[in-house]
Motif scaffolding. Structure first.
Motif, PDB file in Angstrom:
ATOM      1  N   ALA A 128      12.426   2.658  -0.303  1.00  0.00           N
ATOM      2  CA  ALA A 128      11.158   2.887   0.395  1.00  0.00           C
ATOM      3  C   ALA A 128      10.799   1.689   1.275  1.00  0.00           C
ATOM      4  O   ALA A 128      10.330   1.854   2.410  1.00  0.00           O
ATOM      5  CB  ALA A 128      10.051   3.147  -0.625  1.00  0.00           C
ATOM      6  N   VAL A 129      11.028   0.486   0.763  1.00  0.00           N
ATOM      7  CA  VAL A 129      10.758  -0.731   1.535  1.00  0.00           C
ATOM      8  C   VAL A 129      11.639  -0.773   2.778  1.00  0.00           C
ATOM      9  O   VAL A 129      11.166  -1.036   3.893  1.00  0.00           O
ATOM     10  CB  VAL A 129      10.987  -1.985   0.663  1.00  0.00           C
ATOM     11  CG1 VAL A 129      10.957  -3.242   1.531  1.00  0.00           C
ATOM     12  CG2 VAL A 129       9.937  -2.075  -0.426  1.00  0.00           C
TER      13      VAL A 129
ATOM     14  N   GLU B 254       0.803  -1.222   0.000  1.00  0.00           N
ATOM     15  CA  GLU B 254       0.000   0.000   0.000  1.00  0.00           C
ATOM     16  C   GLU B 254       0.837   1.274   0.000  1.00  0.00           C
ATOM     17  O   GLU B 254       0.378   2.321  -0.456  1.00  0.00           O
ATOM     18  CB  GLU B 254      -0.935  -0.003   1.223  1.00  0.00           C
ATOM     19  CG  GLU B 254      -2.034  -1.049   1.151  1.00  0.00           C
ATOM     20  CD  GLU B 254      -2.889  -1.072   2.409  1.00  0.00           C
ATOM     21  OE1 GLU B 254      -2.487  -0.423   3.396  1.00  0.00           O
ATOM     22  OE2 GLU B 254      -3.941  -1.740   2.404  1.00  0.00           O
ATOM     23  N   ASN B 255       2.060   1.207   0.499  1.00  0.00           N
ATOM     24  CA  ASN B 255       2.857   2.424   0.665  1.00  0.00           C
ATOM     25  C   ASN B 255       4.067   2.510  -0.252  1.00  0.00           C
ATOM     26  O   ASN B 255       4.903   3.400  -0.086  1.00  0.00           O
ATOM     27  CB  ASN B 255       3.317   2.526   2.129  1.00  0.00           C
ATOM     28  CG  ASN B 255       2.167   2.752   3.089  1.00  0.00           C
ATOM     29  OD1 ASN B 255       1.677   3.857   3.250  1.00  0.00           O
ATOM     30  ND2 ASN B 255       1.717   1.676   3.728  1.00  0.00           N
ATOM     31  N   THR B 256       4.186   1.582  -1.183  1.00  0.00           N
ATOM     32  CA  THR B 256       5.271   1.634  -2.168  1.00  0.00           C
ATOM     33  C   THR B 256       4.688   1.349  -3.553  1.00  0.00           C
ATOM     34  O   THR B 256       3.489   1.128  -3.704  1.00  0.00           O
ATOM     35  CB  THR B 256       6.372   0.600  -1.854  1.00  0.00           C
ATOM     36  OG1 THR B 256       5.856  -0.720  -2.085  1.00  0.00           O
ATOM     37  CG2 THR B 256       6.853   0.715  -0.417  1.00  0.00           C
ATOM     38  N   GLU B 257       5.553   1.337  -4.568  1.00  0.00           N
ATOM     39  CA  GLU B 257       5.127   1.065  -5.940  1.00  0.00           C
ATOM     40  C   GLU B 257       5.099  -0.429  -6.245  1.00  0.00           C
ATOM     41  O   GLU B 257       4.936  -0.823  -7.408  1.00  0.00           O
ATOM     42  CB  GLU B 257       6.072   1.776  -6.918  1.00  0.00           C
ATOM     43  CG  GLU B 257       6.088   3.295  -6.774  1.00  0.00           C
ATOM     44  CD  GLU B 257       4.717   3.917  -7.005  1.00  0.00           C
ATOM     45  OE1 GLU B 257       4.017   3.469  -7.941  1.00  0.00           O
ATOM     46  OE2 GLU B 257       4.349   4.825  -6.232  1.00  0.00           O
TER      47      GLU B 257
ATOM     48  N   ILE C  44      13.496   1.036  -9.385  1.00  0.00           N
ATOM     49  CA  ILE C  44      13.696  -0.140  -8.528  1.00  0.00           C
ATOM     50  C   ILE C  44      14.494   0.242  -7.288  1.00  0.00           C
ATOM     51  O   ILE C  44      14.171  -0.175  -6.164  1.00  0.00           O
ATOM     52  CB  ILE C  44      14.412  -1.265  -9.300  1.00  0.00           C
ATOM     53  CG1 ILE C  44      13.479  -1.850 -10.370  1.00  0.00           C
ATOM     54  CG2 ILE C  44      14.858  -2.375  -8.347  1.00  0.00           C
ATOM     55  CD1 ILE C  44      14.118  -2.936 -11.211  1.00  0.00           C
ATOM     56  N   MET C  45      15.526   1.069  -7.492  1.00  0.00           N
ATOM     57  CA  MET C  45      16.344   1.518  -6.363  1.00  0.00           C
ATOM     58  C   MET C  45      15.512   2.335  -5.378  1.00  0.00           C
ATOM     59  O   MET C  45      15.637   2.180  -4.157  1.00  0.00           O
ATOM     60  CB  MET C  45      17.529   2.342  -6.882  1.00  0.00           C
ATOM     61  CG  MET C  45      18.543   1.514  -7.686  1.00  0.00           C
ATOM     62  SD  MET C  45      19.872   2.516  -8.393  1.00  0.00           S
ATOM     63  CE  MET C  45      20.676   3.090  -6.915  1.00  0.00           C
TER      64      MET C  45
ATOM     65  N   VAL D 193       9.630  -8.881  -3.761  1.00  0.00           N
ATOM     66  CA  VAL D 193       8.795  -7.748  -4.186  1.00  0.00           C
ATOM     67  C   VAL D 193       8.591  -7.833  -5.697  1.00  0.00           C
ATOM     68  O   VAL D 193       9.562  -7.898  -6.461  1.00  0.00           O
ATOM     69  CB  VAL D 193       9.456  -6.402  -3.811  1.00  0.00           C
ATOM     70  CG1 VAL D 193       8.624  -5.236  -4.338  1.00  0.00           C
ATOM     71  CG2 VAL D 193       9.628  -6.295  -2.301  1.00  0.00           C
ATOM     72  N   VAL D 194       7.329  -7.841  -6.115  1.00  0.00           N
ATOM     73  CA  VAL D 194       6.999  -7.934  -7.537  1.00  0.00           C
ATOM     74  C   VAL D 194       6.817  -6.534  -8.116  1.00  0.00           C
ATOM     75  O   VAL D 194       6.123  -5.692  -7.527  1.00  0.00           O
ATOM     76  CB  VAL D 194       5.710  -8.760  -7.743  1.00  0.00           C
ATOM     77  CG1 VAL D 194       5.364  -8.855  -9.234  1.00  0.00           C
ATOM     78  CG2 VAL D 194       5.876 -10.157  -7.147  1.00  0.00           C
TER      79      VAL D 194
END
Length: 302
Positions: free
Chosen positions: A266-267, A223-226, A260-261, A249-250
């Motif tokens: 963010a994760v 919910e909080n990342t792409e 991606i970086m 992470v997909v």
């Protein structure tokens, strides 16, 4: 920063060392006192204190050993060695407690005379000395320190019970109180030791730490990342303090490397805020994930 960590670790070792010598000295005195007063309550607490002394001694050694950095032999470092003293202490307490119960229960049906004045003196000493050890250990953060601290606090409570019992015996001739107190203290100790063993085994078996939920973490990351989705998440602790996580992470097929970086950053940021220190992220592309899921479904049908 490194110097502060070193000072904190050194301070922790000094506290454990002081608590160890306090506890060991009193344990020796307590064994002789229990034999002198013919009190099973004091002897039962002496067995408990002996377990605490062994735990403190091993904690003193293993806390230093556990601070060693990762190497080719132990790639996650030596932090988990601090659990050994907690487990050792718990097993010794179980064995000692069973022995005390075997000796105490027959005395309930066949009470023997005890020395209430001596019990009173040792109860006061026990409260003072074990109380000092608790104060030395109260700032501990590791499971090892917490286990020892709780056992020391149980000692203080046990001696408070013996203090009350000795005062009663000064005025009333009811020697059955002594073995009853012994059984009460021992059962209380066994109950708490059981909880400690359960917690230690949960960590050794790489169970998910109780304050975390993998489902909630995966949901929050999505919910909080792409991220398109998050799955195959593993969460465990080395020794009750350091938390580790690995997850898949997909991401969409057309995502760029810079995105991606940013996603991985963010994760990590979200997980760091949760107190998770060691994080491993594997990136999967949406098409790759879909193909694999399709193959897994086909294999399952076969």
């Amino acid at each position: 920063m490194a110097q502060d960590h070193h000072n904190h670790h050194h301070h922790k070792q000094k506290n454990i060392k002081a608590a160890f010598f306090l506890n060991l000295t009193f344990t020796i005195i307590e064994i002789f006192g229990g034999l002198w007063t013919n009190s099973m309550a004091i002897l039962s607490d002496a067995v408990h204190d002996l377990g605490d002394s062994i735990s403190l001694g091993s904690a003193w050694y293993l806390e230093r050993y556990a601070s060693k950095k990762a190497d080719e032999k132990y790639s996650f470092g030596y932090a988990r060695f601090s659990l050994l003293s907690a487990l050792l202490n718990s097993l010794i307490l179980v064995g000692g407690s069973v022995l005390v119960l075997v000796r105490s229960i027959p005395r309930i049906f066949n009470p023997q005379e005890v020395h209430p004045e001596g019990m009173l003196v040792f109860a006061i000493l026990g409260i003072l000395i074990n109380g000092a050890a608790v104060l030395k250990m109260k700032s501990g953060t590791s499971l090892n320190e917490k286990a020892v601290s709780w056992h020391l606090l149980e000692d203080v409570l046990g001696w408070a019970v013996i203090l009350v019992g000795s005062i009663i015996l000064l005025f009333f001739d009811v020697p059955v109180i002594d073995p009853l107190l012994s059984v009460f203290i021992t059962i209380y100790v066994l109950f708490n030791v059981g909880k400690n063993i359960k917690q230690i085994l949960h960590i050794l078996l790489q169970g998910v730490p109780q304050m975390y939920s993998i489902v909630e973490i995966e949901k929050e990351l999505k919910e909080n990342t792409e991220a398109v989705s998050v799955h195959h998440t593993h969460l465990w602790s080395l020794e009750g303090e350091k938390i580790l996580l690995s997850t898949h992470v997909v991401v969409p097929e057309n995502i760029e490397n810079k995105d991606i970086m940013k996603l991985k950053e963010a994760v990590r940021s979200l997980l760091y805020k949760k107190g998770i220190e060691h994080i491993t992220i594997e990136i999967e592309y949406l098409e790759e994930k879909t193909d694999r899921c399709f193959k897994e479904d086909e294999d399952h049908k076969e």
